[in-house]
Design a protein around this motif. Structure first.
Motif, mmCIF file in Angstrom:
data_model
loop_
_atom_site.group_PDB
_atom_site.id
_atom_site.type_symbol
_atom_site.label_atom_id
_atom_site.label_comp_id
_atom_site.label_asym_id
_atom_site.label_seq_id
_atom_site.Cartn_x
_atom_site.Cartn_y
_atom_site.Cartn_z
ATOM 1 N N TYR A 29 0.846 -1.187 0.000
ATOM 2 C CA TYR A 29 0.000 0.000 0.000
ATOM 3 C C TYR A 29 0.884 1.239 0.000
ATOM 4 O O TYR A 29 2.062 1.188 0.383
ATOM 5 N N ARG A 31 1.005 5.411 1.097
ATOM 6 C CA ARG A 31 0.389 6.528 1.813
ATOM 7 C C ARG A 31 1.205 7.789 1.555
ATOM 8 O O ARG A 31 2.424 7.800 1.742
ATOM 9 N N ARG A 33 1.984 11.621 2.517
ATOM 10 C CA ARG A 33 1.850 12.589 3.600
ATOM 11 C C ARG A 33 1.720 14.002 3.031
ATOM 12 O O ARG A 33 2.158 14.277 1.906
ATOM 13 N N PHE A 79 -3.420 5.764 -0.482
ATOM 14 C CA PHE A 79 -4.101 6.615 0.490
ATOM 15 C C PHE A 79 -3.553 8.027 0.354
ATOM 16 O O PHE A 79 -2.356 8.248 0.490
ATOM 17 N N THR A 83 -6.427 10.952 4.073
ATOM 18 C CA THR A 83 -6.794 9.664 4.662
ATOM 19 C C THR A 83 -6.634 9.719 6.179
ATOM 20 O O THR A 83 -5.617 10.172 6.698
ATOM 21 N N LEU A 88 -7.098 3.894 7.191
ATOM 22 C CA LEU A 88 -5.903 3.095 6.910
ATOM 23 C C LEU A 88 -5.923 1.794 7.705
ATOM 24 O O LEU A 88 -5.578 0.727 7.180
ATOM 25 N N THR A 121 2.434 6.729 11.019
ATOM 26 C CA THR A 121 1.510 5.706 10.554
ATOM 27 C C THR A 121 1.439 4.547 11.530
ATOM 28 O O THR A 121 0.364 4.005 11.797
ATOM 29 N N ILE A 422 3.440 -0.970 3.929
ATOM 30 C CA ILE A 422 2.931 0.380 3.678
ATOM 31 C C ILE A 422 4.119 1.250 3.274
ATOM 32 O O ILE A 422 5.041 1.458 4.058
ATOM 33 N N CYS A 424 5.458 4.720 2.680
ATOM 34 C CA CYS A 424 5.166 6.114 3.019
ATOM 35 C C CYS A 424 5.978 7.026 2.106
ATOM 36 O O CYS A 424 7.176 6.821 1.911
#
Length: 846
Positions: A29, A31, A33, A79, A83, A88, A121, A422, A424
């Motif tokens: 996944y 994510r 920021r 995301f 999000t 999440l 996270t 995940i 980031c």
């Protein structure tokens, strides 16, 4: 008991790996920021819920076609910046918690560059709890009413779980309580954690097996410089026996003793684990988070150029869930170690990948960054080899052992549970190059497939045992309340009849079981009757004794009662005072904790600001000193250049004045000669021809003064410049006589004779260093076609660098005119005969 099976807790019976098992890809996944400020340049764009696009920043070089390359990367889900932590968690971590409750392992780790939001996270902040606190909260919300008492499950030292009886667990609880001399005051929940998760965001699993008992164990380790350290380990302090740092140096009381690193081992099921790691049994979310916070304070966190509180180590928080079924009665845990199932969920916060030239790391920070990048590189290499083995059918060895991170999680990639990652991303353009590397690794990781874990075996006992046992207890309590006390029938009700349904004519188990239960009930009835009779006789004898003693004790009791009343009043007042002091103490402790945290924060800010101030002062001082040196240097250069150009301008002005004066004198002389020739022709040649006197060359007043000072002798026959009455060549200085090889020998009357001179055809550094004067013989054609020789004179000076330079001061011209050459200017009507011939040598000083 069978001691041969002690410590063996197989998770799954049968073969460890099946050849026809289904495989699932690693779930990756992404994510994104938010940017730190609005003026920062963004290089990441979210195109869809599964795709992002990277734009190269303006300062990056273009590719071969002169265009900036834009790349797209796909994930299982992306995301965006809006999000929430709950969204999440529900998409990524909630399925792993569901699997944990159903005896399946899980691995979740965050990956990205420094400052991309990995720790936020995983841990979160007050009001925005991360994946770790939400996972703990969901676990305890689901298994809360089904938890076993402490020490029923007990971990051994071989990554297995033992199960103890109720008596052994009770003894161990009493032992622990006795070791605590002063009972702990009930603490309020940590205010930071209390605000992590709001009640309306609480999650719960609805598919929990109610016929089982559960216990949660947590452990927290960090991998720092490729060494494993236990963050929950309490190093006991022995005041008698001093600790040693190594060699023969004892530790002083105020010195920090570094923890001992742990090693990895393999259990009997070929699973990797950290030997000697502390596993704490927790019974609530608050207690688990308190244990996590205790270990978090020991983590390696340091300031870098990219992030103020950057994690310098990989942290692994492991949640182990031990569960065992209840017995057939649904009252106690089944004492069968083969029925114990242990599943674990590993939450890994990897340290940020970074470039040392951006973080400006030095010393230990540079070594830390090298080890971090090395471990992450090993993780990439393992993923590449796994993908190659799966896609190409090869059987290359995966280098798990090259790093502690990959070696510890080797079992997950071999099919011990689900793996989620995940990624980031910080959309700041400064992180573009590191972000591209992270995206490539994530894209490759999605192609790796992991074997799907096998479901646990189903227990052979009938379901609903806990519910039936609870219903029985409720009914028994209701009857006791109605009757005012237990009866024999109530006691016999404990031994309830099993199911008596016959479903098979050949059933030979139901009737024997029923007969056994009835015989047991009959034995209990007889035993209770005998016991009742004995107790009745004993009570009668005791009543008689009590009646005789009752009258004597009534007076004593009355006296003691009055004393007790007085003591009760004192105790009540003391209790009130104690409660007041306890409340005050709790309030002060809470304030002290807050002030301590605030003080620590201010101290860190103060040290950082002081360091920054010192750095800026040093930089300012160095810039000021450099500016002063530059000003002095430039002032010297300006002064030298100014003097040089002043001298050059003065020399050129003097040379131009002398040149124009010489030209004017030559012109006047030619006019006088022409006038003399015309006068002589008009006289008819009667008188003898006499050479006219040469007119004096006009000169400046200072030249006349110099001439008078030098010598009072009469002027020569030929006009010469008074300044150069006597050439400087005749002085005592040494000369460099530079005569190029292309010069021609002229048979003129006046030849330059320079005594004490070094004659060269090409000037050299060696010759110039020995002399003070320099003369260059230069020849060129004059306007009338004759050869003209110029003597260019100058002074030799030493330069600052140790060389020599020449500054030209005078130019002397020697010109020869041929008497046989026809005159270029003829008087009209004159005879064709030869004109008067005049041999003149001019010595011009310029």
């Amino acid at each position: 008991t069978d001691t041969s099976s002690k410590g063996k807790t197989p998770r799954r019976p049968g073969p460890k790996k099946a050849s026809n098992t289904e495989r699932d890809p690693v779930g990756v996944y992404c994510r994104i920021r938010p940017l730190g400020s609005e003026d920062e340049e963004c290089c990441v764009e979210m195109i869809s819920s599964t795709t992002i696009q990277l734009h190269a920043p303006d300062g990056l070089k273009a590719n071969r076609n002169g265009e900036y390359k834009e790349t797209q990367y796909s994930f299982k889900k992306v995301f965006g910046i809006n999000t929430t932590q709950l969204e999440l968690f529900e998409d990524v971590a909630k399925p792993l918690v569901e699997d944990l409750i159903h005896c399946k392992n899980g691995l979740l780790f965050t990956y990205g560059v420094t400052g991309s939001g990995k720790t936020f996270t995983m841990t979160g902040s007050p009001g925005e709890g991360g994946l770790l606190p939400r996972s703990l909260d969901m676990i305890f919300n689901s298994i809360g009413p089904f938890q076993a008492k402490r020490f029923v499950f007990k971990p051994d030292d071989k990554n297995a779980m033992e199960i103890q009886s109720q008596v052994d667990a009770l003894l161990e609880r009493q032992k622990r309580d006795s070791q605590q001399a002063v009972p702990k005051t009930p603490q309020k929940p940590d205010p930071e954690f209390a605000d992590m998760i709001s009640p309306d965001e609480a999650c719960k699993s609805e598919n929990v097996d109610e016929d089982g008992c559960y216990s949660v164990f947590v452990s927290y380790i960090e991998i720092y410089n490729n060494y494993i350290y236990d963050l929950l380990e309490d190093a006991p302090y022995d005041p008698i026996r001093p600790k040693w740092l190594g060699g023969s140096t004892p530790v002083r009381s105020n010195e920090y003793v570094p923890p001992q690193s742990k090693i990895l081992r393999e259990d009997q099921n070929h699973n990797m684990y950290v030997a000697g790691c502390t596993e704490v049994e927790v019974k609530s979310t608050e207690e688990a988070f308190e244990v996590f916070w205790k270990g978090q304070k020991k983590r390696r966190i340091a300031n870098t150029q990219l992030n103020r509180e950057s994690s310098r180590s990989h942290s692994v928080f492991t949640i182990k869930l031990a569960q065992a079924p209840l017995d057939a009665d649904g009252d106690h845990i089944l004492q069968d170690k083969n029925q114990v199932n242990v599943s674990q969920l590993c939450l890994v916060d990897l340290a940020g990948s970074e470039r040392t030239n951006r973080t400006r790391a030095e010393g230990s920070r540079l070594r830390e960054a090298g080890n971090i990048n090395q471990s992450l590189m090993t993780l990439r290499t393992c993923m590449e080899v796994l993908r190659e083995n799966q896609m190409c059918g090869t059987n290359k060895m995966v280098p798990y052992r090259d790093s502690k991170v990959t070696h510890l999680f080797k079992n997950y990639f071999d099919g011990e549970g689900k793996v989620r990652m995940i990624v980031c991303v910080n959309p700041n353009a400064d992180d573009y190059e590191e972000t591209v590397l992270v995206m490539r690794f994530a894209e490759m990781t999605q192609e790796v497939e992991v074997a799907r874990p096998v479901d646990r075996p189903i227990c052979g006992l009938a379901p609903g045992r806990r519910h039936r046992n609870q219903a029985f207890r409720d009914e028994l309590s209701r009857r006791l309340e109605e009757r005012g006390g237990p009866t024999i029938g109530d006691v016999l009700f404990f031994v309830y009849l099993p199911t008596c349904e016959l479903v098979d004519p050949a059933d030979d188990q139901t009737l024997p079981r029923l007969i056994e239960v009835l015989e047991r009930r009959h034995q209990i009835r007889q035993m209770m009757t005998e016991q009742f009779n004995k107790t009745a006789n004993t009570v009668k004898s005791m009543l008689q004794q009590f009646d005789s003693q009752l009258s004597a004790k009534d007076y004593f009791l009355h006296d003691q009662q009055s004393k007790l009343n007085e003591k009760d009043k004192v105790i009540l007042s003391q209790k009130t005072e104690i409660e007041r002091l306890e409340k005050k103490s709790k309030t002060l402790e809470y304030k002290i904790d807050i002030l301590q945290k605030t003080t620590d924060m201010y101290e860190q800010d103060k040290r950082a600001l002081q360091q920054e101030l010192e750095t800026r002062e040093q930089r300012l001082q160095s810039e000021l000193s450099e500016r002063k040196r530059m000003e002095q240097r430039m002032q010297g250069v300006v002064t030298d250049t100014k003097l040089k150009w002043e001298k050059e301008c003065e020399r050129r002005v003097n040379a131009k004045q002398l040149e124009m004066q010489n030209k004017l004198w030559v012109k006047d002389e030619k006019l006088k000669q022409l006038k003399a020739i015309v006068t002589e022709s008009s006289s008819g040649g009667s008188a003898p021809t006499e050479r006219p006197e040469k007119p004096e060359r006009p000169s400046r007043e200072r030249d006349r003064n110099i001439q008078q000072k030098r010598s009072p002798s009469p002027l020569p026959a030929l006009p010469v410049h008074p300044k150069h009455r006597r050439s400087h060549s005749a002085g005592g200085e040494k000369w460099v006589d530079h005569k190029p090889p292309s010069n021609l020998e002229l048979d003129t009357v006046m030849q330059p004779i320079i005594p004490n001179a070094i004659k060269v055809s090409t000037p050299s550094e060696k010759a110039l260093s020995k002399c003070h004067k320099y003369v260059l013989r230069h020849q060129e054609l004059a306007s009338d076609g004759e050869i003209e020789t110029k003597l260019i004179k100058g002074n030799v000076f030493k330069t600052r660098s140790g060389g020599q330079t020449v500054q030209f001061t005078d130019i002397e011209t020697l010109k020869q005119e041929c008497p046989l050459a026809p005159s270029r200017k003829r008087r009209s009507g004159s005879a064709e005969g030869p004109a008067e011939v005049e041999d003149i040598e001019n010595r011009v000083s310029s």
